[in-house]
Motif scaffolding. Structure first.
Motif, PDB file in Angstrom:
ATOM      1  N   ASP A 214      -7.035   1.494  -0.334  1.00  0.00           N
ATOM      2  CA  ASP A 214      -6.190   0.950  -1.345  1.00  0.00           C
ATOM      3  C   ASP A 214      -5.315  -0.064  -0.251  1.00  0.00           C
ATOM      4  N   TYR A 215      -4.846   0.829   0.761  1.00  0.00           N
ATOM      5  CA  TYR A 215      -3.887  -0.137   1.605  1.00  0.00           C
ATOM      6  C   TYR A 215      -4.426  -1.360   1.927  1.00  0.00           C
ATOM      7  N   LYS A 216      -5.913  -1.160   2.618  1.00  0.00           N
ATOM      8  CA  LYS A 216      -6.332  -2.264   3.123  1.00  0.00           C
ATOM      9  C   LYS A 216      -6.851  -3.334   1.991  1.00  0.00           C
ATOM     10  N   ASN A 217      -6.758  -2.907   0.825  1.00  0.00           N
ATOM     11  CA  ASN A 217      -7.146  -4.008  -0.191  1.00  0.00           C
ATOM     12  C   ASN A 217      -5.639  -4.506  -0.686  1.00  0.00           C
ATOM     13  N   GLY A 218      -4.604  -4.214   0.029  1.00  0.00           N
ATOM     14  CA  GLY A 218      -3.468  -4.887  -0.435  1.00  0.00           C
ATOM     15  C   GLY A 218      -2.295  -4.139  -1.114  1.00  0.00           C
ATOM     16  N   LYS A 219      -2.586  -2.952  -1.431  1.00  0.00           N
ATOM     17  CA  LYS A 219      -1.891  -1.942  -2.095  1.00  0.00           C
ATOM     18  C   LYS A 219      -0.765  -1.310  -1.189  1.00  0.00           C
TER      19      LYS A 219
ATOM     20  N   ALA B 296       0.505   2.239  -0.746  1.00  0.00           N
ATOM     21  CA  ALA B 296      -0.168   3.505  -0.337  1.00  0.00           C
ATOM     22  C   ALA B 296       0.195   4.073   1.094  1.00  0.00           C
ATOM     23  N   MET B 297       0.984   3.145   1.771  1.00  0.00           N
ATOM     24  CA  MET B 297       1.756   3.572   2.981  1.00  0.00           C
ATOM     25  C   MET B 297       2.754   4.575   2.658  1.00  0.00           C
ATOM     26  N   THR B 298       3.523   4.422   1.750  1.00  0.00           N
ATOM     27  CA  THR B 298       4.332   5.268   1.282  1.00  0.00           C
ATOM     28  C   THR B 298       3.779   6.621   0.977  1.00  0.00           C
TER      29      THR B 298
ATOM     30  N   PRO C 162      10.435   9.971  11.396  1.00  0.00           N
ATOM     31  CA  PRO C 162       9.920   8.965  10.574  1.00  0.00           C
ATOM     32  C   PRO C 162       9.697   7.713  11.232  1.00  0.00           C
ATOM     33  N   SER C 163      10.359   7.473  12.039  1.00  0.00           N
ATOM     34  CA  SER C 163      10.231   5.961  12.852  1.00  0.00           C
ATOM     35  C   SER C 163       8.890   6.238  13.489  1.00  0.00           C
ATOM     36  N   ILE C 164       8.821   7.148  14.345  1.00  0.00           N
ATOM     37  CA  ILE C 164       7.426   7.178  15.158  1.00  0.00           C
ATOM     38  C   ILE C 164       6.340   7.327  14.105  1.00  0.00           C
ATOM     39  N   VAL C 165       6.517   8.160  13.070  1.00  0.00           N
ATOM     40  CA  VAL C 165       5.356   8.418  12.123  1.00  0.00           C
ATOM     41  C   VAL C 165       5.030   6.953  11.521  1.00  0.00           C
ATOM     42  N   ASN C 166       5.937   6.165  11.249  1.00  0.00           N
ATOM     43  CA  ASN C 166       5.560   4.621  10.471  1.00  0.00           C
ATOM     44  C   ASN C 166       5.053   3.953  11.699  1.00  0.00           C
ATOM     45  N   GLU C 167       5.335   3.992  12.872  1.00  0.00           N
ATOM     46  CA  GLU C 167       4.843   3.199  13.759  1.00  0.00           C
ATOM     47  C   GLU C 167       3.303   3.348  14.183  1.00  0.00           C
ATOM     48  N   ILE C 168       2.978   4.804  14.325  1.00  0.00           N
ATOM     49  CA  ILE C 168       1.732   5.083  14.719  1.00  0.00           C
ATOM     50  C   ILE C 168       0.679   4.748  13.652  1.00  0.00           C
ATOM     51  N   LEU C 169       1.196   5.281  12.104  1.00  0.00           N
ATOM     52  CA  LEU C 169       0.632   5.214  11.081  1.00  0.00           C
ATOM     53  C   LEU C 169       0.070   3.664  11.126  1.00  0.00           C
ATOM     54  N   LYS C 170       1.169   2.559  11.091  1.00  0.00           N
ATOM     55  CA  LYS C 170       0.640   1.052  10.896  1.00  0.00           C
ATOM     56  C   LYS C 170      -0.308   0.781  11.974  1.00  0.00           C
ATOM     57  N   LYS C 171      -0.330   1.414  13.162  1.00  0.00           N
ATOM     58  CA  LYS C 171      -1.180   0.922  14.141  1.00  0.00           C
ATOM     59  C   LYS C 171      -2.464   1.301  13.664  1.00  0.00           C
ATOM     60  N   HIS C 172      -2.844   2.685  13.083  1.00  0.00           N
ATOM     61  CA  HIS C 172      -4.089   3.157  12.579  1.00  0.00           C
ATOM     62  C   HIS C 172      -4.616   2.509  11.579  1.00  0.00           C
ATOM     63  N   LEU C 173      -3.481   1.966  10.652  1.00  0.00           N
ATOM     64  CA  LEU C 173      -4.062   1.276   9.417  1.00  0.00           C
ATOM     65  C   LEU C 173      -4.619  -0.014   9.747  1.00  0.00           C
ATOM     66  N   ALA C 174      -3.959  -0.541  10.863  1.00  0.00           N
ATOM     67  CA  ALA C 174      -4.225  -1.878  11.237  1.00  0.00           C
ATOM     68  C   ALA C 174      -5.681  -2.073  11.859  1.00  0.00           C
ATOM     69  N   GLU C 175      -6.132  -0.823  12.259  1.00  0.00           N
ATOM     70  CA  GLU C 175      -7.491  -0.906  12.924  1.00  0.00           C
ATOM     71  C   GLU C 175      -8.814  -1.332  12.322  1.00  0.00           C
TER      72      GLU C 175
ATOM     73  N   VAL D 144       2.194  13.020   5.636  1.00  0.00           N
ATOM     74  CA  VAL D 144       2.484  13.503   7.109  1.00  0.00           C
ATOM     75  C   VAL D 144       3.909  14.273   7.089  1.00  0.00           C
ATOM     76  N   MET D 145       4.889  13.930   6.282  1.00  0.00           N
ATOM     77  CA  MET D 145       6.016  14.427   6.283  1.00  0.00           C
ATOM     78  C   MET D 145       5.728  16.055   5.485  1.00  0.00           C
ATOM     79  N   ARG D 146       4.698  16.125   4.723  1.00  0.00           N
ATOM     80  CA  ARG D 146       4.544  17.266   4.048  1.00  0.00           C
ATOM     81  C   ARG D 146       3.956  18.267   4.891  1.00  0.00           C
TER      82      ARG D 146
END
Ligand code: ADP
Ligand code: ZN
Ligand code: MG
Length: 478
Positions: free
Chosen positions: A439-444, A447-449, A465-478, A455-457
């Motif tokens: 979903d995220y890769k298709n523009g939704k 889905a990131m939230t 949270p800021s480290i989670v965001n940073e690492i998650l973005k990196k993975h999703l961009a791969e 992860v928080m769960r």
């Protein structure tokens, strides 16, 4: 009808001074003692007993008068105000009539964004009466003379106040000043600060004052505001119906949210005032007045301005912090220990004051030592806990009186900032939520939230949270 009316208000504040002993005798002023245990021949009005003026009560009065920009009477003289009532053992009250201790003062307030100067007509010193209680269904009343002879300062304004809200703002500003002087508890619930409100209305533009009604029995500033609003509305309705307004004293009934007629207003002549023969008039030395003036503490307004200047706070925050002397002291204690003053101000004005409200307590009774609040802020800065966790820790600190570190440690609340570990958890979440990843890769983008939430769960909300965001973005961009 579209006649417009304006409200005219004058306030009389009675302030019990915080002295050890009563104003004309040596009885204790302690609050809450057994009824009639703090009495003597003077305050019970036995024949032959003689009053002696309490020096501290007198000096406190001068202090208040100077803080409210009053002129001080050079000759101090007391008078007897005569009336019969069961709470008044002498059948007269020692007060001041034609020569109040001080007069012609003023208090500048801010109300609805506007500056306003309320003139103080007079401030005088007098003694309190006893306290009557009327037990439900009983055929008798009880009287407690512990309060008889307590030092009372009466602070009377000119009829300069033009709305119930302005009356509220005046009372708030006045109370702050009186607290700063440390001459009274200023506690309306304990009756150490009481207010009678006088209100009249007149057609807009009219110069002549309307007939005034005095309202008593409000035990909070909010009730004063409500009672005045009720009274203004009532008086307008009377005039609209072409009926007369009667000069009288009315009682505020908080249950009915209404004022109720108590008695028609008495005139000064009814009291047959005459000079108190048992207290010799005396002169006040100018040097004493000047000494008290020099020793006046920094008052709320000056302190607000200094907070804005020295700590770069907004005027709004500075005002809230300086509205209570203990709170202002607390802020300054914290400010000595921590660089970011705005952060301290935010925590005090939001979280700490919310707790003070819930617990109906002052900052001191709340029991969060300044060093403990700073300890909490430092744990946020070092990313050991998140801002959100810190709010829960603060509440725990108030309940247990423990410091932040002890609580975080014992409850296992330490934030996870270890990148390796977060990376592991994220990989795990991504592998289980392929759909969201797509979903995220298709523009939704939202889905990131969802993924952050997962992860928080998995970490019970402890991942940074800021480290989670940073690492998650990196993975999703791969
Ligand atoms: P009294 O002699 O009835 O006690 P004062 O002149 O001492 O009256 O005033 C008592 C209070 O009532 C003061 O605070 C004064 O400002 C206020 N006051 C006087 N006249 C009016 C009026 N017409 N409308 C509203 N307030 C008034
Ligand atoms: Zn006594
Ligand atoms: Mg009066």
């Amino acid at each position: 009808m579209n006649t417009t009316y304006e409200t005219v208000i004058g306030l009389e504040v009675h302030l019990q001074l915080r002295t050890e002993t009563k104003v004309f005798c040596g009885c204790s002023t302690k609050f809450g003692s057994r009824p009639n245990s703090q009495t003597c021949p003077v305050c019970l009005g036995f024949p032959g007993s003689l009053p002696v003026l309490n020096e501290k009560a007198f000096l406190y009065s001068i202090k208040a008068a100077l803080a409210l920009n009053c002129a001080i009477q050079s000759l101090v003289k007391f008078d007897r105000k005569n009336y019969y009532y069961p709470d008044l053992p002498k059948n007269f009250q020692i007060s001041q009539y034609d020569m109040p201790l001080s007069y012609n003062g003023s208090l500048e307030i801010t109300s609805g964004g506007d500056r306003k100067r309320v003139r103080i007509k007079r401030i005088h010193l007098e003694e309190d009466a006893g306290k009557l209680t009327h037990p439900a269904k009983a055929s008798y009343s009880l009287v407690d003379f512990n309060r008889a002879g307590m030092p009372l300062l009466e602070i009377v304004t000119e009829p300069d106040i033009s709305s119930p809200q302005e009356a509220y703002d005046y009372l708030t500003a006045l109370k702050a000043i009186l607290q700063y002087l440390r001459i009274s508890d200023c506690d309306m619930e304990k009756g150490s600060l009481r207010c009678d409100a006088n209100a009249s209305i007149r057609k807009s533009g009219e110069k002549k004052l309307g007939v005034k009604v005095e309202v008593k029995n409000m035990n909070s500033f909010r009730w004063v505001r409500e009672a005045l609003q009720y009274e203004a509305d009532r008086q307008v309705s009377l005039l609209e119906a072409k009926e007369n307004i009667i000069q009288e004293t009315r009682l505020w009934d908080a249950g009915k949210m209404a004022t109720i007629s108590m008695r028609s207003k008495e005139e000064a002549q009814d009291y047959r005032y005459f000079p108190e023969p048992d207290l010799v008039p005396f002169m006040v030395e100018k040097t004493i007045i000047e000494e008290i003036r020099k020793a006046l503490p920094e008052l709320p307004e000056a302190r607000t301005n200094r907070f804005v200047k020295d700590y770069s706070l907004s005027e709004y925050d500075a005002k809230i912090l300086t509205s209570q002397i203990d709170l202002a002291d607390y802020f300054e204690e914290c400010a000595k220990q921590y660089e970011n003053k705005k952060t301290i101000a935010n925590w005090i004005t939001c979280d700490i004051m919310a707790q003070m409200n819930i617990k109906n307590s002052g900052i001191i009774e709340l029991g969060v030592l300044s060093k403990n609040l700073i300890g909490l802020l430092e744990m946020i800065d070092s990313q050991e806990i998140s801002g959100k966790t810190a709010k829960d820790v603060l509440i725990e600190m108030i309940e247990t009186k423990k410091n932040a570190y002890e609580i975080v440690e014992s409850k296992g609340l330490l934030q996870i900032s270890d990148r390796e570990r977060i990376d592991q958890i994220i990989k795990n979440v991504l592998s289980k939520n392929g759909k969201s990843v797509n979903d995220y890769k298709n523009g939704k983008k939202n889905a990131m939230t969802f993924l952050v939430g997962q992860v928080m769960r998995q970490t019970q909300g402890k991942a940074n949270p800021s480290i989670v965001n940073e690492i998650l973005k990196k993975h999703l961009a791969e």
